[in-house]
Design a protein around this motif. Sequence first.
Motif, mmCIF file in Angstrom:
data_model
loop_
_atom_site.group_PDB
_atom_site.id
_atom_site.type_symbol
_atom_site.label_atom_id
_atom_site.label_comp_id
_atom_site.label_asym_id
_atom_site.label_seq_id
_atom_site.Cartn_x
_atom_site.Cartn_y
_atom_site.Cartn_z
ATOM 1 N N LEU A 11 -7.377 -1.090 8.472
ATOM 2 C CA LEU A 11 -6.306 -1.882 9.086
ATOM 3 C C LEU A 11 -5.827 -2.941 8.095
ATOM 4 O O LEU A 11 -6.646 -3.723 7.591
ATOM 5 C CB LEU A 11 -6.831 -2.554 10.358
ATOM 6 C CG LEU A 11 -5.888 -3.545 11.050
ATOM 7 C CD1 LEU A 11 -4.642 -2.834 11.545
ATOM 8 C CD2 LEU A 11 -6.614 -4.239 12.199
ATOM 9 N N GLY A 40 1.391 10.993 11.115
ATOM 10 C CA GLY A 40 1.417 9.956 12.138
ATOM 11 C C GLY A 40 1.259 10.552 13.528
ATOM 12 O O GLY A 40 1.388 11.765 13.702
ATOM 13 N N PRO A 87 4.848 -0.768 8.573
ATOM 14 C CA PRO A 87 4.307 -0.169 9.812
ATOM 15 C C PRO A 87 4.503 1.344 9.869
ATOM 16 O O PRO A 87 3.639 2.049 10.404
ATOM 17 C CB PRO A 87 5.101 -0.888 10.907
ATOM 18 C CG PRO A 87 5.461 -2.202 10.303
ATOM 19 C CD PRO A 87 5.714 -1.915 8.850
ATOM 20 N N THR A 90 1.758 3.852 8.817
ATOM 21 C CA THR A 90 0.598 4.097 9.666
ATOM 22 C C THR A 90 0.452 5.598 9.916
ATOM 23 O O THR A 90 1.375 6.251 10.395
ATOM 24 C CB THR A 90 0.741 3.359 11.005
ATOM 25 O OG1 THR A 90 0.725 1.945 10.758
ATOM 26 C CG2 THR A 90 -0.385 3.735 11.956
ATOM 27 N N ARG A 118 -7.841 7.127 8.151
ATOM 28 C CA ARG A 118 -6.769 6.495 8.926
ATOM 29 C C ARG A 118 -6.339 5.183 8.300
ATOM 30 O O ARG A 118 -7.170 4.338 7.951
ATOM 31 C CB ARG A 118 -7.242 6.253 10.357
ATOM 32 C CG ARG A 118 -6.166 5.662 11.274
ATOM 33 C CD ARG A 118 -6.676 5.592 12.700
ATOM 34 N NE ARG A 118 -7.041 6.903 13.213
ATOM 35 C CZ ARG A 118 -6.178 7.760 13.730
ATOM 36 N NH1 ARG A 118 -4.880 7.448 13.800
ATOM 37 N NH2 ARG A 118 -6.584 8.924 14.184
ATOM 38 N N THR A 120 -3.791 1.982 9.175
ATOM 39 C CA THR A 120 -2.974 1.313 10.190
ATOM 40 C C THR A 120 -2.386 0.054 9.582
ATOM 41 O O THR A 120 -3.117 -0.790 9.062
ATOM 42 C CB THR A 120 -3.818 0.945 11.425
ATOM 43 O OG1 THR A 120 -4.421 2.136 11.959
ATOM 44 C CG2 THR A 120 -2.952 0.307 12.503
ATOM 45 N N VAL A 121 -1.069 -0.044 9.630
ATOM 46 C CA VAL A 121 -0.368 -1.201 9.088
ATOM 47 C C VAL A 121 0.163 -2.011 10.251
ATOM 48 O O VAL A 121 1.016 -1.561 11.009
ATOM 49 C CB VAL A 121 0.772 -0.784 8.151
ATOM 50 C CG1 VAL A 121 1.419 -2.022 7.528
ATOM 51 C CG2 VAL A 121 0.264 0.162 7.069
ATOM 52 N N SER A 122 -0.351 -3.221 10.371
ATOM 53 C CA SER A 122 0.002 -4.084 11.494
ATOM 54 C C SER A 122 1.071 -5.084 11.095
ATOM 55 O O SER A 122 1.028 -5.667 10.008
ATOM 56 C CB SER A 122 -1.244 -4.834 11.980
ATOM 57 O OG SER A 122 -0.894 -5.781 12.964
#
Length: 123
Positions: A11, A40, A87, A90, A118, A120-122
């Motif tokens: 993340l 995705g 984002p 992701t 995985r 995940t770009v927040s």
Amino acid sequence: QATLVESGGGLVQVGDSLMLSCSASGFTFRTHTLAWFRQGVGKEREFVGGLNMWSGRTYADFAKGRFVVSRDNEKNTTYLQMNDLKPEDTAVYYCTAHASPAVNAIASLYPYWGQGTRVTVSS
């Protein structure tokens, strides 16, 4: 038996950088073309970038200028350096390999796949 194992996902925040690694065994790594794909949620698997045995590189348009694929033939490892993450980056990222000298953007042309890591770009 060919085996590919990805690592390095996680993340991160928008604008961050991340390097994925993929360790390979069971085939002659230095003579194979290596590539990265991503998938995705609810999307088809798409080509990210790759390089052949002479380090000739090809990238998807979204990856140009932000992502870099590299390889270390001594370590049987390929890397995907990702910068300025967004984002929309992701996804689960997969490494793959095939014996053809061409870097293909078609997933079905690659016989060897890892299990994915995985990202995940927040925002």
